[in-house]
Design a protein around this motif. Structure first.
Motif, PDB file in Angstrom:
ATOM      1  N   ARG A   1       0.999  -1.164  -0.049  1.00  0.00           N
ATOM      2  CA  ARG A   1       0.040  -0.015  -0.098  1.00  0.00           C
ATOM      3  C   ARG A   1       0.833   1.291  -0.242  1.00  0.00           C
ATOM      4  NH1 ARG A   1      -2.869  -1.227   5.398  1.00  0.00           N
ATOM      5  NH2 ARG A   1      -0.999  -1.995   5.781  1.00  0.00           N
ATOM      6  N   ILE A   2       0.939   2.009  -0.994  1.00  0.00           N
ATOM      7  CA  ILE A   2       1.617   3.040  -1.191  1.00  0.00           C
ATOM      8  C   ILE A   2       1.074   4.316  -1.839  1.00  0.00           C
ATOM      9  CG2 ILE A   2       3.523   4.094  -2.809  1.00  0.00           C
ATOM     10  CD1 ILE A   2       4.983   1.347  -2.686  1.00  0.00           C
ATOM     11  N   GLN A   3       1.275   5.599  -1.010  1.00  0.00           N
ATOM     12  CA  GLN A   3       0.686   6.709  -1.458  1.00  0.00           C
ATOM     13  C   GLN A   3       1.673   7.752  -1.963  1.00  0.00           C
ATOM     14  OE1 GLN A   3      -0.847   9.848   0.844  1.00  0.00           O
ATOM     15  NE2 GLN A   3      -2.645  10.247  -0.320  1.00  0.00           N
ATOM     16  N   LYS A   4       1.595   8.250  -3.304  1.00  0.00           N
ATOM     17  CA  LYS A   4       2.444   9.311  -3.433  1.00  0.00           C
ATOM     18  C   LYS A   4       1.626  10.653  -3.429  1.00  0.00           C
ATOM     19  CE  LYS A   4       5.757   6.928  -6.618  1.00  0.00           C
ATOM     20  NZ  LYS A   4       6.405   7.020  -7.846  1.00  0.00           N
ATOM     21  N   HIS A   5       2.127  11.552  -2.677  1.00  0.00           N
ATOM     22  CA  HIS A   5       1.501  12.898  -2.543  1.00  0.00           C
ATOM     23  C   HIS A   5       2.662  13.865  -3.144  1.00  0.00           C
ATOM     24  CE1 HIS A   5      -0.038  16.238   0.270  1.00  0.00           C
ATOM     25  NE2 HIS A   5      -0.330  16.492  -0.938  1.00  0.00           N
TER      26      HIS A   5
ATOM     27  N   LYS B   1       2.338  25.590  -4.701  1.00  0.00           N
ATOM     28  CA  LYS B   1       1.416  25.899  -5.823  1.00  0.00           C
ATOM     29  C   LYS B   1       0.478  24.846  -6.177  1.00  0.00           C
ATOM     30  CE  LYS B   1       1.979  27.284 -10.681  1.00  0.00           C
ATOM     31  NZ  LYS B   1       3.384  27.669 -11.679  1.00  0.00           N
ATOM     32  N   ASN B   2       0.517  23.919  -6.042  1.00  0.00           N
ATOM     33  CA  ASN B   2      -0.208  22.752  -6.481  1.00  0.00           C
ATOM     34  C   ASN B   2       0.063  21.620  -5.989  1.00  0.00           C
ATOM     35  OD1 ASN B   2      -2.580  21.683  -8.005  1.00  0.00           O
ATOM     36  ND2 ASN B   2      -1.348  21.223  -9.682  1.00  0.00           N
ATOM     37  N   GLN B   3      -0.864  20.419  -5.872  1.00  0.00           N
ATOM     38  CA  GLN B   3      -0.737  19.235  -5.372  1.00  0.00           C
ATOM     39  C   GLN B   3      -1.522  17.978  -5.738  1.00  0.00           C
ATOM     40  OE1 GLN B   3      -1.293  18.993  -0.840  1.00  0.00           O
ATOM     41  NE2 GLN B   3      -2.355  21.069  -1.118  1.00  0.00           N
ATOM     42  N   VAL B   4      -1.091  16.994  -5.940  1.00  0.00           N
ATOM     43  CA  VAL B   4      -1.619  15.772  -6.591  1.00  0.00           C
ATOM     44  C   VAL B   4      -1.236  14.502  -5.796  1.00  0.00           C
ATOM     45  CG1 VAL B   4      -0.313  15.272  -8.320  1.00  0.00           C
ATOM     46  CG2 VAL B   4      -2.685  14.744  -8.388  1.00  0.00           C
ATOM     47  N   SER B   5      -2.395  13.539  -5.548  1.00  0.00           N
ATOM     48  CA  SER B   5      -1.791  12.336  -4.619  1.00  0.00           C
ATOM     49  C   SER B   5      -2.410  11.188  -5.483  1.00  0.00           C
ATOM     50  CB  SER B   5      -2.140  12.376  -3.566  1.00  0.00           C
ATOM     51  OG  SER B   5      -3.725  12.600  -2.964  1.00  0.00           O
ATOM     52  N   TYR B   6      -2.095  10.076  -5.396  1.00  0.00           N
ATOM     53  CA  TYR B   6      -2.405   8.802  -5.819  1.00  0.00           C
ATOM     54  C   TYR B   6      -2.157   7.509  -4.917  1.00  0.00           C
ATOM     55  CZ  TYR B   6      -4.566   5.332  -8.889  1.00  0.00           C
ATOM     56  OH  TYR B   6      -5.480   4.486  -9.270  1.00  0.00           O
ATOM     57  N   TYR B   7      -3.211   6.945  -4.326  1.00  0.00           N
ATOM     58  CA  TYR B   7      -2.946   5.879  -3.362  1.00  0.00           C
ATOM     59  C   TYR B   7      -3.268   4.425  -4.144  1.00  0.00           C
ATOM     60  CZ  TYR B   7      -3.997   2.774   0.658  1.00  0.00           C
ATOM     61  OH  TYR B   7      -3.859   1.609   1.388  1.00  0.00           O
TER      62      TYR B   7
ATOM     63  N   GLN C   1      -7.749  11.481   3.934  1.00  0.00           N
ATOM     64  CA  GLN C   1      -7.638  12.690   4.063  1.00  0.00           C
ATOM     65  C   GLN C   1      -7.493  13.687   2.879  1.00  0.00           C
ATOM     66  OE1 GLN C   1      -8.078  12.951   7.404  1.00  0.00           O
ATOM     67  NE2 GLN C   1      -7.639  10.878   7.604  1.00  0.00           N
ATOM     68  N   ALA C   2      -7.833  14.969   2.777  1.00  0.00           N
ATOM     69  CA  ALA C   2      -7.676  15.791   1.916  1.00  0.00           C
ATOM     70  C   ALA C   2      -6.310  16.269   1.677  1.00  0.00           C
ATOM     71  CB  ALA C   2      -8.526  17.096   2.010  1.00  0.00           C
ATOM     72  N   ASN C   3      -5.839  16.526   0.352  1.00  0.00           N
ATOM     73  CA  ASN C   3      -4.525  17.072   0.117  1.00  0.00           C
ATOM     74  C   ASN C   3      -3.965  18.273   1.159  1.00  0.00           C
ATOM     75  OD1 ASN C   3      -3.905  15.233  -2.050  1.00  0.00           O
ATOM     76  ND2 ASN C   3      -4.661  16.537  -3.719  1.00  0.00           N
TER      77      ASN C   3
ATOM     78  N   GLU D   1      10.758  26.231 -10.622  1.00  0.00           N
ATOM     79  CA  GLU D   1       9.864  25.444  -9.872  1.00  0.00           C
ATOM     80  C   GLU D   1      10.335  23.722  -9.617  1.00  0.00           C
ATOM     81  OE1 GLU D   1       6.083  25.994 -11.483  1.00  0.00           O
ATOM     82  OE2 GLU D   1       6.118  28.436 -10.954  1.00  0.00           O
ATOM     83  N   GLY D   2       9.811  22.991  -8.616  1.00  0.00           N
ATOM     84  CA  GLY D   2       9.975  21.853  -8.787  1.00  0.00           C
ATOM     85  C   GLY D   2       8.815  20.890  -7.880  1.00  0.00           C
ATOM     86  N   VAL D   3       9.020  19.715  -7.846  1.00  0.00           N
ATOM     87  CA  VAL D   3       7.928  18.822  -7.141  1.00  0.00           C
ATOM     88  C   VAL D   3       8.724  17.963  -6.208  1.00  0.00           C
ATOM     89  CG1 VAL D   3       6.318  17.009  -7.508  1.00  0.00           C
ATOM     90  CG2 VAL D   3       6.389  19.025  -9.061  1.00  0.00           C
ATOM     91  N   LEU D   4       8.065  17.951  -4.932  1.00  0.00           N
ATOM     92  CA  LEU D   4       8.450  16.932  -4.014  1.00  0.00           C
ATOM     93  C   LEU D   4       7.557  16.226  -3.567  1.00  0.00           C
ATOM     94  CD1 LEU D   4      11.138  17.002  -2.096  1.00  0.00           C
ATOM     95  CD2 LEU D   4       9.682  18.174  -0.414  1.00  0.00           C
ATOM     96  N   ILE D   5       7.897  14.783  -3.648  1.00  0.00           N
ATOM     97  CA  ILE D   5       6.900  13.747  -3.380  1.00  0.00           C
ATOM     98  C   ILE D   5       6.744  13.314  -1.845  1.00  0.00           C
ATOM     99  CG2 ILE D   5       6.315  11.439  -3.840  1.00  0.00           C
ATOM    100  CD1 ILE D   5       6.295  11.944  -6.743  1.00  0.00           C
TER     101      ILE D   5
END
Length: 453
Positions: free
Chosen positions: A300-304, A383-389, A358-360, A340-344
């Motif tokens: 079970r992995i989530q990437k936020h 700036k923005n966020q997205v997640s997938y479980y 939970q909400a982002n 800019e950049g993305v941190l997971i």
């Protein structure tokens, strides 16, 4: 024998366990719509299709999702930033995927990280923390002795968990806690549930960075689209969810929930265990096989993914392990030219399941709470966020297979066996779980078993 040689040895006996004395029919004179139906348009199914295409064998891919790639899920975060919500790394020892990237003119870029640490709310930059000298020496000794382990010793190791193995071999205190954080991240579940043999084999046989070495420029999904271009998009049917496989006649009939029926001579099933177990098989899968499917668990992995207007972490090769929630961070846009950049923020097991509820915005507060004492006020930079479980994924119910206690030598040989006219493939049957390399290798092996039989 190492895990790869074990797989090769068990594959030689394919068919002997489930369907003894099986005789395969010839391709010649067939009136079937296609020779082979491939279930699943992930890397395993695409690789199998490419092999069949090169041999001139007709096929069709049936994919439940509305996209190809399966658990490889590249996501365009902005015009110039792409991240991976699914399969991420190509290892230095992953020869097959590297060969394909060379063949398809896809560029592999260095994606190695230098790990920072937050432990008991104390921050240590990369290179400024380590295990104790005593434990480091002990662990190196265990790795060096691995090639000399007998098959009996490996099977005995498979009967207990990796955490217990570490404890029994002198890992304790801070060393044990940090090891548990890092290793559980690798396997996607607590190492108290992971086979000691499966874990030791992976660390002993992999690259120094545990195969977290490379990534395809522009997104790993480029390999999927290149496969599609080679094999022909007309040979792929999206939104075709297989509900039944009937092997009782001279031909195999594959039925989808949308009413589509296709006759063929062979099937390559690349579906993960959860999806595979929900297909209506006629005749039914052997009990030993269906029980193995039920026993095999997926991580079970989530990437936020958090998109920041500045790369406040500073280093391109930044990742960080923490003893908080979330447990692991890494720079997901390394080598991509942008301010800019993305941190997971990467979480596993029970933590991933709870985060997914939970909400982002709620999860972002956990990120701020963990990082701001050491990196300052980063809230205005978000700036923005997205997640997938992946634990809630409709088809896999997990990110990748995890062989638990007493499972590697029992389940994997069973799950590798063909059943009548169906061959199986997927990362769960590979020498290491969770890598694109394993999906590709098993898909190609299934295709070869068909056209060489």
């Amino acid at each position: 024998m190492n895990r790869k040689s074990f797989i090769l040895k068990s594959s030689l006996a394919a068919g002997a366990l489930l369907v003894p004395n099986l005789m395969w029919s010839s391709f010649s004179g067939s009136s079937a719509n296609v020779k082979v139906v491939i279930i699943g348009g992930g890397f395993s199914g695409l690789a199998a299709a490419y092999k069949l295409h090169q041999e001139g064998i007709s096929f069709i891919i049936l994919e439940s999702r509305n996209r190809i790639g399966g658990r490889v899920f590249s996501h365009q975060m902005s015009d110039d930033l792409v991240i991976e919500l699914g399969g991420e790394w190509v290892g230095n020892s992953h020869t097959r995927i590297k060969e394909l990237c060379d063949e398809f003119n896809l560029t592999l870029q260095n994606n190695q990280f230098d790990t920072h640490l937050i432990y008991k709310n104390e921050y240590s930059p990369a290179g400024k923390w380590d295990y104790s000298p005593e434990w480091r020496a002990k662990f190196e000794n265990l790795l060096q002795k691995y090639p000399d382990l007998s098959d009996a010793a490996k099977e005995e190791m498979d009967k207990y968990d990796w955490w217990r193995y570490l404890v029994d071999n002198g890992c304790s205190g801070r060393d044990l806690e940090i090891r548990e954080l890092l290793d559980s991240t690798d396997f996607g579940e607590s190492i108290r549930h992971v086979s000691a043999f499966a874990a030791l084999a992976e660390y002993a046989e992999s690259s120094p960075k545990n195969e977290m070495d490379l990534k395809i420029k522009g997104g790993n999904g480029k390999l999927a689209t290149t496969f599609m271009g080679k094999i022909g998009a007309e040979n792929i049917r999206l939104k075709h969810h297989v509900s039944q496989i009937d092997q009782r006649g001279k031909k195999v009939t594959v039925t989808c929930t949308n009413g589509t029926k296709i006759e063929c001579e062979r099937v390559i099933c690349t579906a993960p265990a959860f999806a595979l177990s929900r297909i209506n098989w006629l005749p039914a899968l052997p009990k030993i096989y269906s029980e193995a499917l039920r026993e095999l668990q997926y991580a079970r992995i989530q990437k936020h993914a958090l998109h920041f207007t500045e790369r406040f972490w500073g280093e391109e090769s930044f990742d960080l392990i923490s003893d908080q929630a979330p447990q692991y961070f890494y720079h997901a846009t390394k080598n991509q030219v942008s301010k800019e950049g993305v941190l997971i923020a990467y979480s596993i097991g029970d933590k991933a399941m709870m985060n997914a509820n939970q909400a982002n915005e709620f999860q972002a507060q956990d990120v701020f709470r963990c990082l701001e004492p050491h990196f300052g006020n980063i809230k205005p930079l978000l700036k923005n966020q997205v997640s997938y479980y992946w634990g809630n994924d409709e088809y896999s119910r997990g990110a990748y297979a995890m062989y638990g206690i007493d499972q590697w030598f029992k389940l994997r040989p069973i799950l590798s066996q063909p059943f009548m006219n169906t061959h199986f493939a997927g990362e769960h049957l590979a020498d290491w779980q969770g890598f694109m390399e394993g999906a590709i290798e098993t898909g190609e092996a299934a295709a070869e078993n068909i056209y060489k039989s």
